[in-house]
Write an enzyme that holds these catalytic residues in place. Structure first.
Site, PDB file in Angstrom:
ATOM      1  CG  ASN A   1      -1.780   1.329   1.394  1.00  0.00           C
ATOM      2  OD1 ASN A   1      -1.675   2.323   0.505  1.00  0.00           O
ATOM      3  ND2 ASN A   1      -2.182   1.365   2.628  1.00  0.00           N
TER       4      ASN A   1
ATOM      5  CE  LYS B   1      -0.077   3.265   4.709  1.00  0.00           C
ATOM      6  NZ  LYS B   1      -0.294   3.240   5.983  1.00  0.00           N
TER       7      LYS B   1
ATOM      8  CG  HIS C   1      -6.134   1.666   4.884  1.00  0.00           C
ATOM      9  ND1 HIS C   1      -5.425   2.869   5.852  1.00  0.00           N
ATOM     10  CD2 HIS C   1      -5.197   0.908   4.992  1.00  0.00           C
ATOM     11  CE1 HIS C   1      -4.353   2.468   6.276  1.00  0.00           C
ATOM     12  NE2 HIS C   1      -3.966   1.296   5.601  1.00  0.00           N
TER      13      HIS C   1
ATOM     14  CD  GLU D   1      -2.998   5.318   6.797  1.00  0.00           C
ATOM     15  OE1 GLU D   1      -2.796   5.576   5.601  1.00  0.00           O
ATOM     16  OE2 GLU D   1      -2.103   4.977   7.400  1.00  0.00           O
TER      17      GLU D   1
ATOM     18  CD  GLU E   1      -3.699  -2.687   7.169  1.00  0.00           C
ATOM     19  OE1 GLU E   1      -2.596  -2.667   6.966  1.00  0.00           O
ATOM     20  OE2 GLU E   1      -4.148  -1.654   6.983  1.00  0.00           O
TER      21      GLU E   1
ATOM     22  N   GLY F   1       2.116   2.167  10.800  1.00  0.00           N
ATOM     23  CA  GLY F   1       3.111   3.225  10.575  1.00  0.00           C
ATOM     24  C   GLY F   1       3.682   3.518  11.982  1.00  0.00           C
TER      25      GLY F   1
ATOM     26  CB  SER G   1       4.882  -1.934  11.791  1.00  0.00           C
ATOM     27  OG  SER G   1       4.447  -0.784  12.185  1.00  0.00           O
TER      28      SER G   1
HETATM   29  P1  PGA Z   1       2.615   0.214   7.615  1.00  0.00           P
HETATM   30  O1  PGA Z   1       1.064   0.466   7.086  1.00  0.00           O
HETATM   31  O2  PGA Z   1       3.097  -1.100   7.159  1.00  0.00           O
HETATM   32  O3  PGA Z   1       3.326   1.403   7.253  1.00  0.00           O
HETATM   33  O4  PGA Z   1       2.255   0.090   9.240  1.00  0.00           O
HETATM   34  C1  PGA Z   1       0.242  -0.636   6.793  1.00  0.00           C
HETATM   35  C2  PGA Z   1      -1.113  -0.157   6.070  1.00  0.00           C
HETATM   36  O5  PGA Z   1      -1.468   1.067   6.452  1.00  0.00           O
HETATM   37  O6  PGA Z   1      -1.543  -0.917   5.264  1.00  0.00           O
END
Ligand code: PGA
Length: 256
Positions: free
Chosen positions: A12, A14, A99, A101, A172, A178, A218
């Protein structure tokens, strides 16, 4: 016991990279991953919409191309929105839905995510439905209820396809996205088993056996193998590390 689900690793990106940078990243990832695979693993990238044209060419025949969201509407006066049909016509095979976010910054709900899943499936695309609890919900011990509600609301109603190529779930935990904090392999597998049990009780044994459940939060080249070893963990959804060629290739290859 080995399950029969094909492992799936999705990146992803982003809101990162300009289109040409993205093209170069993909161009370098493809041969490394192709050379290293020794059993069937599916992989793909969820990229910014501006990148889909270039990336469709780079990934064709090698990996799945995805978007990070799609509209819950079919068409019409929805300024700024992009429909599932448009994504499909741009070469996308899948889209992320719900997601954290999107939930956090755009107020998206599980009910809306459910509509998006339908729109994607109507176009023959794969919906990757993301669920996960916040830190407070984890600490209060409430996470099972939170996840069950997200599943009920997002996957309700008749006619939803529970085929492995139509629906993927991604666990997640919001506190791990993140942040550099990762769920332990035990924590991840515990929740994955809980999700699979929900599928079994609410959608039957075929769905529980078919639907792939990815872990996200992460994931990096050092922790991927341990996380992916869980019997109910069918792959990973990778944010930050999917922008690093070697790290992402290693994560995909650790699913072999
Ligand atoms: P990350 O993000 O691996 O940077 O923690 C995962 C995600 O948001 O899909």
């Amino acid at each position: 016991m080995m399950n029969k689900r094909t492992p799936l690793v999705l990146g992803n990106w982003k809101m990162n990279t300009l289109p040409e940078e993205g093209r170069l990243l993909a161009r370098q990832m493809v041969p490394i991953i192709k050379d290293g695979l020794h059993r069937r693993v599916e992989w793909g990238l969820a990229v910014p919409l501006t990148h889909t044209g270039l990336l469709a060419t780079e990934l064709r025949g090698h990996a799945l191309l995805g978007a990070q969201d799609c509209s819950m509407h079919e068409r019409g006066a929805y300024t700024g929105e992009v429909s599932a049909a448009m994504l499909s016509a741009s070469g996308c095979d899948f889209a992320l839905v719900g997601h954290s976010e999107r939930r956090q910054y755009h107020g998206e709900t599980s009910i809306q995510a459910g509509l998006k899943i339908r729109r994607l499936q109507e176009q023959g695309m794969m919906a990757v439905y993301c669920v996960g609890e916040s830190l407070e919900q984890r600490q209060s011990g409430d996470y099972a209820t939170v996840l069950q509600t997200q599943l009920h609301e997002g996957l309700q109603g008749e006619g939803l396809s529970l085929d492995s190529s139509a629906l993927v779930l991604a666990y997640e935990p919001v506190w791990a996205i993140g942040t550099g904090l990762t769920a332990s392999p035990e924590q991840a597998n515990e929740v994955h088993a809980l999700i699979r049990d929900w599928l079994l009780r609410n959608r039957g044994p075929e769905a529980a056996a078919a639907v792939r459940i990815l872990y996200g939060g992460s994931v990096n080249a050092s922790n991927a193998a341990d996380l992916l070893a869980g019997p109910d963990v069918d792959g990973a959804l990778v944010g930050g590390a999917s922008l690093q060629i070697r790290a992402f290739a290693d994560i995909v290859l650790s699913a072999c």
